[in-house]
Scaffold this motif. Structure first.
Motif, PDB file in Angstrom:
ATOM      1  N   THR A 237       0.797  -1.229   0.000  1.00 38.81           N
ATOM      2  CA  THR A 237       0.000   0.000   0.000  1.00 38.81           C
ATOM      3  C   THR A 237       0.830   1.281   0.000  1.00 38.81           C
ATOM      4  O   THR A 237       0.279   2.351  -0.223  1.00 38.81           O
ATOM      5  CB  THR A 237      -0.931   0.031   1.225  1.00 38.81           C
ATOM      6  N   LYS A 238       2.129   1.186   0.224  1.00 37.93           N
ATOM      7  CA  LYS A 238       2.978   2.382   0.323  1.00 37.93           C
ATOM      8  C   LYS A 238       2.903   3.240  -0.938  1.00 37.93           C
ATOM      9  O   LYS A 238       2.668   4.445  -0.874  1.00 37.93           O
ATOM     10  CB  LYS A 238       4.420   1.965   0.610  1.00 37.93           C
ATOM     11  N   GLU A 239       3.102   2.628  -2.089  1.00 37.61           N
ATOM     12  CA  GLU A 239       3.108   3.366  -3.364  1.00 37.61           C
ATOM     13  C   GLU A 239       1.743   3.969  -3.687  1.00 37.61           C
ATOM     14  O   GLU A 239       1.661   5.158  -4.013  1.00 37.61           O
ATOM     15  CB  GLU A 239       3.572   2.451  -4.489  1.00 37.61           C
ATOM     16  N   PRO A 240       0.634   3.222  -3.616  1.00 40.79           N
ATOM     17  CA  PRO A 240      -0.671   3.832  -3.916  1.00 40.79           C
ATOM     18  C   PRO A 240      -1.022   4.981  -2.959  1.00 40.79           C
ATOM     19  O   PRO A 240      -1.624   5.968  -3.378  1.00 40.79           O
ATOM     20  CB  PRO A 240      -1.665   2.672  -3.757  1.00 40.79           C
ATOM     21  N   ILE A 241      -0.638   4.863  -1.700  1.00 42.27           N
ATOM     22  CA  ILE A 241      -0.919   5.936  -0.743  1.00 42.27           C
ATOM     23  C   ILE A 241      -0.125   7.187  -1.105  1.00 42.27           C
ATOM     24  O   ILE A 241      -0.651   8.300  -1.098  1.00 42.27           O
ATOM     25  CB  ILE A 241      -0.618   5.474   0.705  1.00 42.27           C
ATOM     26  N   ALA A 242       1.155   7.023  -1.444  1.00 45.54           N
ATOM     27  CA  ALA A 242       1.989   8.161  -1.842  1.00 45.54           C
ATOM     28  C   ALA A 242       1.452   8.806  -3.118  1.00 45.54           C
ATOM     29  O   ALA A 242       1.399  10.037  -3.230  1.00 45.54           O
ATOM     30  CB  ALA A 242       3.434   7.709  -2.034  1.00 45.54           C
ATOM     31  N   THR A 243       1.013   8.000  -4.075  1.00 44.77           N
ATOM     32  CA  THR A 243       0.459   8.518  -5.327  1.00 44.77           C
ATOM     33  C   THR A 243      -0.822   9.301  -5.064  1.00 44.77           C
ATOM     34  O   THR A 243      -1.023  10.388  -5.620  1.00 44.77           O
ATOM     35  CB  THR A 243       0.178   7.361  -6.312  1.00 44.77           C
ATOM     36  N   ALA A 244      -1.687   8.767  -4.211  1.00 42.66           N
ATOM     37  CA  ALA A 244      -2.940   9.453  -3.877  1.00 42.66           C
ATOM     38  C   ALA A 244      -2.666  10.770  -3.154  1.00 42.66           C
ATOM     39  O   ALA A 244      -3.334  11.774  -3.404  1.00 42.66           O
ATOM     40  CB  ALA A 244      -3.820   8.549  -3.018  1.00 42.66           C
ATOM     41  N   LYS A 245      -1.664  10.776  -2.287  1.00 39.32           N
ATOM     42  CA  LYS A 245      -1.313  11.993  -1.553  1.00 39.32           C
ATOM     43  C   LYS A 245      -0.811  13.077  -2.514  1.00 39.32           C
ATOM     44  O   LYS A 245      -1.185  14.244  -2.395  1.00 39.32           O
ATOM     45  CB  LYS A 245      -0.253  11.668  -0.495  1.00 39.32           C
ATOM     46  N   LEU A 246       0.033  12.701  -3.485  1.00 39.31           N
ATOM     47  CA  LEU A 246       0.535  13.656  -4.473  1.00 39.31           C
ATOM     48  C   LEU A 246      -0.596  14.192  -5.347  1.00 39.31           C
ATOM     49  O   LEU A 246      -0.628  15.383  -5.675  1.00 39.31           O
ATOM     50  CB  LEU A 246       1.616  13.017  -5.343  1.00 39.31           C
TER      51      LEU A 246
END
Length: 197
Positions: free
Chosen positions: A33-42
């Motif tokens: 989930t690290k990458e999708p969360i970072a992408t959503a935050k950006l």
């Protein structure tokens, strides 16, 4: 089948196995989930910048810099330009004075410090009361509620209950004070801490 004798070694071993399995599972979930969360935050950050300072043609995140507020908060400043002209800046601001703690905003300021727009990024305020911040303070029908177009250096951006120029959200004065505090922190940090780049 023989019953296993319950002793300290067996209990410690069972607890160790359970802990390893739980830790491994949590680690895998974090990794997935690290990458999708970072992408959503950006994506959320980009949308907030576009809503508070519309019309720019540069990539504000490429020119981001940080300023430290008088309160000790690290605020990110996103210069928004059209060609070489600075349209304004989007500033991620926050305050810890909310009814339920931290409130984070993205504030759009013109080069003269006037408020273009804002976007509420995070809060834990009471649903139906303090959570009305996004709509309440940009009302075109009720100018006494709106902060849009106002300049915190010239206008008294405190709630009318405290002698200011802005009507607080009904039954949510603490949330209103905190919202206006976050706006003022963004303005003060940008104008007083050398943010005009």
């Amino acid at each position: 089948m023989a019953k296993t004798e319950s002793n300290l070694i067996n209990m410690v071993l069972a607890l160790l196995i359970i802990t390893l399995v739980a830790g491994g599972t949590l680690g895998m979930v974090y990794k997935v989930t690290k990458e999708p969360i970072a992408t959503a935050k950006l994506a959320k950050q980009k949308a907030a910048i576009e809503s508070v300072v519309p019309g720019f043609d540069n990539n504000p995140t490429d020119e981001t810099y940080e300023l430290t507020s008088a309160e000790g908060y690290q605020l990110e400043v996103f210069p928004c330009k059209k060609g070489s002209e600075l349209l304004g800046v989007a500033i991620s601001s926050k305050t810890m004075k909310g009814f339920s703690g931290e409130i984070k905003l993205m504030v759009g300021l013109k080069p003269d410090g006037s408020i273009i727009n804002y976007s509420v990024l995070e809060h834990k305020e009471t649903p139906g009361l303090g959570s009305k911040m996004q709509e309440w303070f940009n009302s075109t029908e009720k100018p006494s509620q709106s902060v849009l177009g106002k300049n915190p250096g010239a206008d008294n951006l405190t709630v009318s209950k405290d002698g200011g120029d802005v009507d607080a959200i009904t039954a949510a004065t603490i949330s209103s004070r905190a919202f206006l505090d976050a706006i003022t922190i963004a303005y003060n940090t940008y104008t007083k801490e050398g943010g005009q780049k």
